[in-house]
Scaffold this motif. Structure first.
Motif, short mmCIF file in Angstrom:
data_model
loop_
_atom_site.label_atom_id
_atom_site.label_comp_id
_atom_site.label_asym_id
_atom_site.label_seq_id
_atom_site.Cartn_x
_atom_site.Cartn_y
_atom_site.Cartn_z
N LEU A 33 0.73 -0.45 4.19
CA LEU A 33 2.19 -0.50 4.18
C LEU A 33 2.74 0.57 5.11
N ASP A 34 3.48 0.13 6.12
CA ASP A 34 4.13 1.05 7.05
C ASP A 34 5.57 1.22 6.57
N THR A 94 10.15 -1.53 -4.12
CA THR A 94 10.38 -0.99 -5.46
C THR A 94 9.19 -0.16 -5.94
N ILE A 95 7.99 -0.69 -5.76
CA ILE A 95 6.80 0.05 -6.17
C ILE A 95 6.68 1.36 -5.39
N TYR A 101 1.54 2.72 -6.60
CA TYR A 101 0.56 2.47 -5.55
C TYR A 101 -0.30 1.27 -5.93
N ILE A 102 -0.83 0.60 -4.92
CA ILE A 102 -1.66 -0.57 -5.14
C ILE A 102 -3.08 -0.13 -5.45
N HIS A 116 -2.18 -5.53 -8.72
CA HIS A 116 -2.82 -4.43 -9.47
C HIS A 116 -2.14 -3.15 -9.00
N VAL A 117 -1.37 -2.54 -9.90
CA VAL A 117 -0.49 -1.44 -9.53
C VAL A 117 -0.74 -0.24 -10.43
N GLY A 118 -0.71 0.95 -9.83
CA GLY A 118 -0.92 2.18 -10.59
C GLY A 118 0.29 3.09 -10.57
N PHE A 119 0.46 3.86 -11.66
CA PHE A 119 1.49 4.89 -11.75
C PHE A 119 0.87 6.13 -12.40
N ASP A 120 1.44 7.27 -12.10
CA ASP A 120 0.91 8.51 -12.66
C ASP A 120 1.51 8.87 -14.01
N ASP A 121 2.67 8.29 -14.34
CA ASP A 121 3.28 8.61 -15.63
C ASP A 121 4.14 7.45 -16.13
N ASP A 122 4.48 7.50 -17.42
CA ASP A 122 5.23 6.43 -18.06
C ASP A 122 6.63 6.27 -17.47
N GLU A 123 7.26 7.38 -17.11
CA GLU A 123 8.62 7.33 -16.59
C GLU A 123 8.70 6.53 -15.30
N ALA A 124 7.75 6.79 -14.37
CA ALA A 124 7.73 6.06 -13.11
C ALA A 124 7.45 4.58 -13.35
N GLU A 125 6.55 4.29 -14.27
CA GLU A 125 6.24 2.89 -14.61
C GLU A 125 7.47 2.17 -15.15
#
Length: 237
Positions: A33-34, A94-95, A101-102, A116-125
């Motif tokens: 992603l650019d 949005t992600i 991040y993918i 398949h998406v990752g987040f570091d914390d619940d708030e960001a998710e």
């Protein structure tokens, strides 16, 4: 790390629109992603039900208004490896803007896409999912929360997991179905809840045929498991 499996329908994605119109599927193998140019570069495998469907799918994909570039890297029969550059979709933006991040490849078929998406914390998710809902149709199919130790263990043993996965993939459809039915019906329990005769009646084949299918599936899965164990042994020594 929070890892989500999302069944997604984007309304501005060339790949989803193409699979809506043509019997073709796409699996992304590489992507970048650019954010400065708001574009996504991808390498994908495109597969049609036949050669004609593949050709039509590639034509529709090239003509999509959100497609900037689409070229063929290789092609054989009804499968092609392609490179594309598309406009950044609302979901991708949005992600990215919500620190997501993918974490795995995209898979697109029948107008839907597996993310398949990752987040570091619940708030960001929570923030990202709320914003996704405004312009996309999605359903979270699975959610895993990995601690640092678990995540490190998964990464460290990725090769072992692939060995076991390849063993499972090597099963034919008949071998897999026979093994799954036998397992569900308690063939491997002690005492056995079903017999070879029961399984032969279920599949309407001979007892010998069921036995051979089970032995072949067991041998392939065991080979994959032993290869995985060898990988683990090498990592521990």
């Amino acid at each position: 790390m929070i890892d989500l499996d999302i069944d997604m329908r984007q309304y501005d994605c060339p790949f989803i629109d193409t699979t809506d119109d043509v019997d073709v599927a796409f699996s992304a193998v590489q992507w970048q992603l650019d954010t400065s140019d708001e574009q996504l570069e991808t390498r994908l495998i495109a597969k049609g039900v036949d050669r004609g469907a593949l050709e039509e799918g590639l034509r529709v994909l090239r003509n999509h208004p959100n497609m900037n570039d689409c070229y063929i890297l290789s092609k054989r029969e009804n499968v092609a490896q392609i490179g594309t550059t598309i406009e950044q979709t609302n979901a991708m933006e949005t992600i990215q803007q919500n620190d997501g991040y993918i974490t795995g490849p995209f898979q697109i078929e029948d107008g839907r896409e597996q993310w398949h998406v990752g987040f570091d914390d619940d708030e960001a998710e929570d923030r990202a999912l709320a914003e996704l809902e405004r312009h996309n149709d999605y359903q979270v199919e699975n959610r895993d929360h990995f601690g640092a130790t678990t995540l490190f263990d998964l990464l460290e043993n990725a090769d072992s997991a692939m060995q076991l996965l390849e063993g499972c993939r090597s099963l034919t459809e008949t071998e897999r179905e026979t093994f799954e039915v036998a397992s569900r019906r308690g063939y491997y329990e002690t005492p056995r809840a079903t017999t070879l005769d029961d399984l032969a009646d279920h599949f309407d084949v001979s007892k010998t045929a069921v036995s051979m299918n089970l032995r072949r599936s067991e041998r392939k899965i065991l080979k994959g498991a032993l290869s995985a164990l060898n990988e683990l042994d090498d990592e521990l020594t």
